[in-house]
Design a protein around this motif. Structure first.
Motif, mmCIF file in Angstrom:
data_model
loop_
_atom_site.group_PDB
_atom_site.id
_atom_site.type_symbol
_atom_site.label_atom_id
_atom_site.label_comp_id
_atom_site.label_asym_id
_atom_site.label_seq_id
_atom_site.Cartn_x
_atom_site.Cartn_y
_atom_site.Cartn_z
ATOM 1 N N UNK A 89 -6.671 -3.776 -1.554
ATOM 2 C CA UNK A 89 -7.561 -2.662 -1.969
ATOM 3 C C UNK A 89 -7.737 -1.932 -0.718
ATOM 4 N N UNK A 90 -8.225 -2.676 0.252
ATOM 5 C CA UNK A 90 -8.587 -1.958 1.639
ATOM 6 C C UNK A 90 -7.452 -1.340 2.290
ATOM 7 N N UNK A 91 -6.107 -1.848 2.025
ATOM 8 C CA UNK A 91 -4.945 -1.433 2.687
ATOM 9 C C UNK A 91 -4.451 -0.042 1.747
ATOM 10 N N UNK A 92 -4.745 -0.099 0.512
ATOM 11 C CA UNK A 92 -4.418 1.011 -0.241
ATOM 12 C C UNK A 92 -5.319 2.201 -0.111
ATOM 13 N N UNK A 102 -4.305 5.796 1.159
ATOM 14 C CA UNK A 102 -4.529 6.994 0.423
ATOM 15 C C UNK A 102 -5.611 8.130 0.915
ATOM 16 N N UNK A 103 -6.036 7.710 2.203
ATOM 17 C CA UNK A 103 -6.991 8.317 2.756
ATOM 18 C C UNK A 103 -8.241 8.542 2.078
ATOM 19 N N UNK A 104 -8.512 7.191 1.552
ATOM 20 C CA UNK A 104 -9.997 7.068 0.891
ATOM 21 C C UNK A 104 -10.791 6.254 1.681
ATOM 22 N N UNK A 105 -12.079 6.249 1.623
ATOM 23 C CA UNK A 105 -13.114 5.392 1.785
ATOM 24 C C UNK A 105 -12.864 4.076 1.711
ATOM 25 N N UNK A 145 0.894 -1.122 -0.008
ATOM 26 C CA UNK A 145 0.140 0.129 0.049
ATOM 27 C C UNK A 145 1.037 1.252 0.104
ATOM 28 N N UNK A 146 1.803 1.190 0.678
ATOM 29 C CA UNK A 146 2.674 2.474 0.765
ATOM 30 C C UNK A 146 3.485 2.527 -0.714
#
Lengths: 722, 130
Positions: free
Chosen positions: A683-686, A690-693, A536-537
């Protein structure tokens, strides 16, 4: 100018003109942009505000901002209010640092319905800026074909109707004729750049734009492509035959940097690195990106037969040494803007065409890049370099994206081989893997808007829907094997064994294009990002870092296709820290600002999140659109599984699955369940990073932090905050 | 053609060559605008390296504007009307014999005129057939 060209020049009918006092460049900006409306034949010079520069920087950022203000959520690609915006960026046009002449093209894509952005070489963007405009914004549609001509020395913009007897429709002719027409003499040709497309762009949704530059040494017009997403299709829909800019007087000071010494220092360091190390690293000066063919084949990452496989014994026939020895002219300064010592824009001189309307002509082909070789070649099971160059030429001159074309033909070939389509559908073409004659015929049909070419020209997604609807094909299987996401065809790396790259493709804003993130080696080969958080990073940092190039008029390649000799010993070598320092230095050197390397990420993050929200505005931009086809994640078919049986069996065993006595079909199912679950966790981690829901929408907190909390943005994302 | 050759062991580091060069090329006595450079060796104070173009021509094909060319006498010259100040040639010079000044668009490069040789009081530089 030859008599014929002079006559043709006079036959162009002036529809509208704007005289202006060219604005001087100051620290990378002219602080003005040019708006042209083709419906009303009107012009407007708009101020580029400090706020625009602060939030959107330039290039893709400016394009997205203008487009956001031009379109409604219901706007379609072929509505007159859709725009094409071309903007370089504050660094674009400096001559001292390699890869600094790029332009970003932004428009609503016919393939995705969302904004597409392309990063393209050639001289147009820098010459546009030196003519006084940070951006060119084109809206509306002409009734008959027109050109827009900008004379940056005189301060003149014209819209001119193309005469009926002007029988040039394809790029290799248009770029040459308009360069000849607008240049005062041979020497002046370097001061002219033409943007054009071709007949393929008129008749398909995968049209692209060619940006020209005059190659002084070859005495030939060369072109670079804004390839992805159908920019050329929009261009021809607006009835633009060509955009021409002319500006005489480029020097190392034209971009008026605040501190030129900083550019000189960084540029000389990189020129020297390329001089000393390129021959030992990627040989970009000799073979360009073609060196990747053998690397990808060796690592089982080369798309073969619609990405069923990742390598092939015949791939050696497409290796870079073959192109070097038989095709690429060596020892030429092949940069697509001044000062690019990486010089990867290889060309094949005196190539005699064997098919199509220009059969027998000897041409200069801007060929072939890795993506094209892999796309039109190996992915279609065609291992013939002559074919690759021929297809490359015709794609370019017709204005067709080679990446999408390759992908489309590969998909159609697999459908043909599996009996999903037959000769009745293909109009008699035996569209088997490896059939190069059939592939070229489809390409020529695309340009003519005829036969199977018309179906294929809609792109993989619409072609699949057509096969399902008209032929009753299995929608689930076809989805699995169609390499598209969000409507855009995949670029050409097999991502099956790299979870991070699956995200690198499907989590992109514009659709699966490797320019956002290329993480395969980091993930799969070097195993540097083992956990979801690590991946994710990487899927936070690299897409943002790479976004920055398209805000500034820069090319990605000189960042990590050459590395300092001691790079491997630096902390975080994947980021190429010394080159990041160069970018900080040249940004500050141009603009006089004082940014840090962290600010690079912050600048990109604003634009990246804005683009994500733009997708949402257009009715997309949520989690469901970030789901890749299974072919990009793992083996779809039994033969694919068995081609890598050892790897897959071991993986299942290591994961604790009991595979004793299980059929391949059962194992396929287990593997798929596992991998699809892994992808969802990624996807959850990314999204979190990214500061997304959880639904993939930037949070209100995030947009406030980034300073893109415009009322329209807040209103839009508020509906998606649970 | 004759080019500038060096006997660094005779160099005293007076810098007269650089002033003569910049005066000839740019009408100003400024060592930073000279095509010949005298640099004191870090490891041996009082000893000097003299760096000047040997007109090998490796830079000529590097240039994509054809600003670099062989003059009829064999010297490698720069046409300032064609040069866009990218300095690829500077980075690609095997001997790093060209230099750059932010006030001057084109790289600063020896034209084999011999002005520096005339100014040298010790014979540390001299003209000799290429």
């Amino acid at each position: 100018m030859t008599a014929n060209v002079k006559e043709l020049r006079n036959a162009h009918k002036l529809l509208a003109k704007l005289e202006y006092q060219p604005f001087k460049v100051d620290k990378g900006y002219t602080n003005h942009s040019l708006y042209v409306n083709l419906t009303d034949k009107t012009f407007e010079i708009k101020p580029v505000t400090e706020q625009m520069k602060e939030i959107f920087i330039g290039g893709r950022g400016f394009g997205l901002w203008y487009l956001w203000n031009a379109v409604k959520s219901t706007t379609k690609w072929n509505d007159p209010e859709n725009e094409i915006i071309i903007s370089s960026g504050p660094i674009g046009g400096i001559t001292q640092y390699p890869g600094a002449g790029k332009s970003a093209v932004v428009t609503l894509s016919p393939l995705t319905g969302c904004p597409i952005d392309c990063n393209v070489g050639g001289y147009f963007g820098p010459l546009l800026k030196f003519s006084g405009f940070d951006a060119l914004e084109i809206q509306g549609k002409a009734e008959k074909d027109v050109i827009i001509f900008i004379d940056g020395n005189k301060g003149l913009v014209t819209i001119e109707e193309v005469p009926d007897n002007f029988e040039y429709y394809d790029t290799h002719q248009l770029a040459e004729v308009y360069t000849e027409m607008f240049a005062d003499d041979e020497f002046d040709k370097r001061n002219v750049s033409v943007v054009s497309s071709g007949r393929g762009a008129e008749n398909t949704l995968i049209g692209m734009l060619n940006f020209s530059f005059y190659d002084v040494k070859r005495k030939a017009v060369r072109v670079k492509q804004a390839g992805r997403g159908g920019t050329g299709t929009v261009f021809r829909d607006k009835k633009i035959r060509a955009l021409i800019v002319k500006y005489k007087g480029v020097t190392g000071d034209s971009n008026a940097p605040a501190d030129k010494q900083k550019l000189i220092n960084a540029g000389l360091r990189l020129h020297r690195e390329i001089y000393e190390l390129d021959k030992l690293q990627n040989r970009m000066r000799e073979v360009g990106t073609a060196h990747l063919v053998e690397v990808m084949n060796d690592y089982d990452l080369l798309p073969v037969m619609n990405c069923q496989y990742g390598s092939h014994p015949d791939a050696v026939k497409l290796s870079s040494d073959v192109f070097k020895e038989k095709f690429f002219t060596q020892g030429m300064p092949d940069g697509c803007w001044y000062g690019c010592s990486m010089a990867c824009a290889k060309a094949v001189d005196n190539f005699e065409l064997k098919t199509g309307p220009y059969k027998g002509q000897k041409v200069v082909v801007d060929a072939a890049e890795y993506e094209t070789i892999a796309g039109v070649g190996s992915d279609c099971g065609i291992f013939d370099p002559e074919y690759v160059v021929e297809a490359n030429f015709y794609c370019d001159t017709y204005g067709i994206d080679t990446i999408s074309f390759g992908n489309i033909i590969a998909f159609a070939m697999e459908c043909y081989e599996r009996g999903i389509i037959d000769k009745e559908v293909t109009g008699g073409l035996e569209l088997k893997f490896g059939n190069k004659e059939a592939a070229l015929e489809v390409l020529h049909q695309m340009a003519r808007g005829e036969g199977f070419g018309k179906i294929a020209g809609m792109g993989v997604k619409r072609m699949r829907e057509y096969f399902v609807e008209k032929l009753g094909a299995d929608p689930k299987f076809l989805r699995d094997i169609s390499l598209e996401c969000k409507g855009l065809e995949y670029s050409h790396y097999v991502s099956k064994e790299s979870l991070a790259q699956q995200g690198g493709y499907a989590l992109t804003n514009k659709g699966p294009q490797h320019d956002e993130a290329w993480l395969i080696f980091m993930d799969m080969v070097n195993k540097q990002i083992p956990t979801f958080e690590d991946k994710a990073e990487a899927l936070h940092y690299f897409p943002l870092f790479r976004t920055w190039f398209s805000l500034n008029g820069l090319c990605k390649l000189p960042w990590n296709d050459i590395e300092p000799a001691d790079n491997a010993y630096q902390p975080e070598p994947n980021k190429v820290p010394e080159h990041v320092r160069n970018y900080v230095e040249i940004f500050n050197g141009v603009t006089g600002k004082n940014i840090t390397k962290e600010d690079i990420i912050k600048q990109s993050e604003r634009v990246y999140n804005f683009q994500r929200i733009f997708n949402l505005k257009m009715g997309y931009g949520t989690r469901e659109y970030d789901m890749p086809p299974y072919r990009s994640m793992g083996p779809v078919t039994i033969e694919e599984y068995e081609s890598r049986k050892e790897r897959y069996d071991k993986q299942l065993k290591d994961l604790g699955y009991d595979i004793e006595g299980k059929t391949t079909e059962e194992k396929l199912k287990m593997l798929r369940e596992y991998r699809e679950n892994q992808y969802q966790q990624l996807v959850d981690a990314v999204y979190k990073r990214r500061g997304w829901t959880k639904n993939g929408v930037p949070t209100i907190e995030k947009v406030k932090e980034l300073g893109i909390d415009f009322p329209e943005v807040i209103e839009l994302i508020s509906k998606y905050q649970d | 053609m004759k080019i500038v050759k060096t006997k660094p062991e005779l160099c005293t580091g007076c810098g007269a060559c650089m002033l003569a060069c910049s005066k000839t090329l740019h009408k100003v006595e400024d060592a930073k605008k000279s095509a010949i450079r005298v640099i004191e060796k870090k490891e041996e104070p009082g000893k000097f390296d003299i760096i000047v173009c040997n007109h090998c021509g490796e830079c000529v094909p590097v240039c994509n504007t054809e600003a670099l060319y062989f003059a009829p006498n064999g010297a490698v010259r720069i046409d300032p009307k064609k040069c866009v100040g990218c300095y690829m040639c500077v980075g690609f010079c095997p001997n790093m014999a060209m230099t750059v000044h932010p006030e001057i668009n084109e790289p600063i490069k020896c034209i084999a005129c011999g002005a520096c040789v005339k100014a040298c009081p010790t014979g540390a530089i001299y003209m000799e057939e290429k």
